[in-house]
Design a protein around this motif. Structure first.
Motif: not given
Length: 207
Positions: A184-207
């Motif tokens: 869906k994202t067109g990105m093939h690295n989960m670390a990169k997807i997760a980093l972008e999600a956190v950077d854009k405030r889409v997810i907050l890992p601790r909560f």
């Protein structure tokens, strides 16, 4: 007079809330303010609190967990959850925990007084007009709750096995969700997807 408790760790947001409530001082009175969770439940026992304005992120503590405890212990107290994060799971958690309102702090349509006025008369008011956000090629609403849960676990730094345990699913199911996320994202690295999600405030890992 309706007694208000504010639980907010941001001085800027605290000041904004105080200024907004001053506009309606004929109706609302701030009874107490806290930047952390320590004294919130004892203050609820005073009998002076009608509505709690609760931030989601309070240092290392979860405002949502505290809201759940308040709703379980103090049936007459209403709770409005507040956040500037774009993690849409917060809205669902607030509803599941029995909260009475939800306010996205950066809402362009609704201010806190609008939410308070509805909640104070017994209505439920969930303002979650989040702006459009994308992760790679995917709009955030195109991702399922299960995919976001897996992404949240990866953002914590979990391995595949740890993600499976964290989400209560098999490792094969984790791989299935990873395949969908990368497609869906067109990105093939989960670390990169997760980093972008956190950077854009889409997810907050601790909560």
């Amino acid at each position: 007079m309706i007694g208000i408790m504010i639980v907010e760790d941001s001085p800027v947001t605290m000041e904004y809330l105080e200024l907004e409530l001053e506009k309606a001082k004929h109706k609302y009175k701030i009874m107490c303010k806290f930047r952390g969770v320590e004294n919130v439940e004892p203050a609820c026992e005073s009998g002076r609190i009608n509505i709690v304005l609760m931030d989601v992120c309070l240092g290392d503590s979860s405002g949502l967990d505290l809201a759940r405890k308040i709703k379980e212990r103090f049936l007459g107290i209403k709770v409005i959850i507040m956040t500037s994060m774009l993690d849409q799971s917060f809205t669902k958690q607030a509803k599941n925990f029995g909260c009475d309102g939800f306010w996205f702090k950066e809402s362009m349509q609704h201010g806190i007084l609008n939410v308070l006025d509805d909640v104070s008369v017994g209505e439920k008011k969930f303002v979650d007009d989040f702006p459009a956000v994308t992760l790679g090629n995917a709009k955030i609403e195109e991702l399922t709750e299960a995919e976001l849960a897996v992404l949240r676990s990866f953002a914590k730094g979990c391995t595949y096995a740890e993600v499976a345990e964290d989400c209560h699913i098999s490792q094969n199911t984790v791989r299935y969700h990873v395949k969908n996320l990368t497609s869906k994202t067109g990105m093939h690295n989960m670390a990169k997807i997760a980093l972008e999600a956190v950077d854009k405030r889409v997810i907050l890992p601790r909560f």
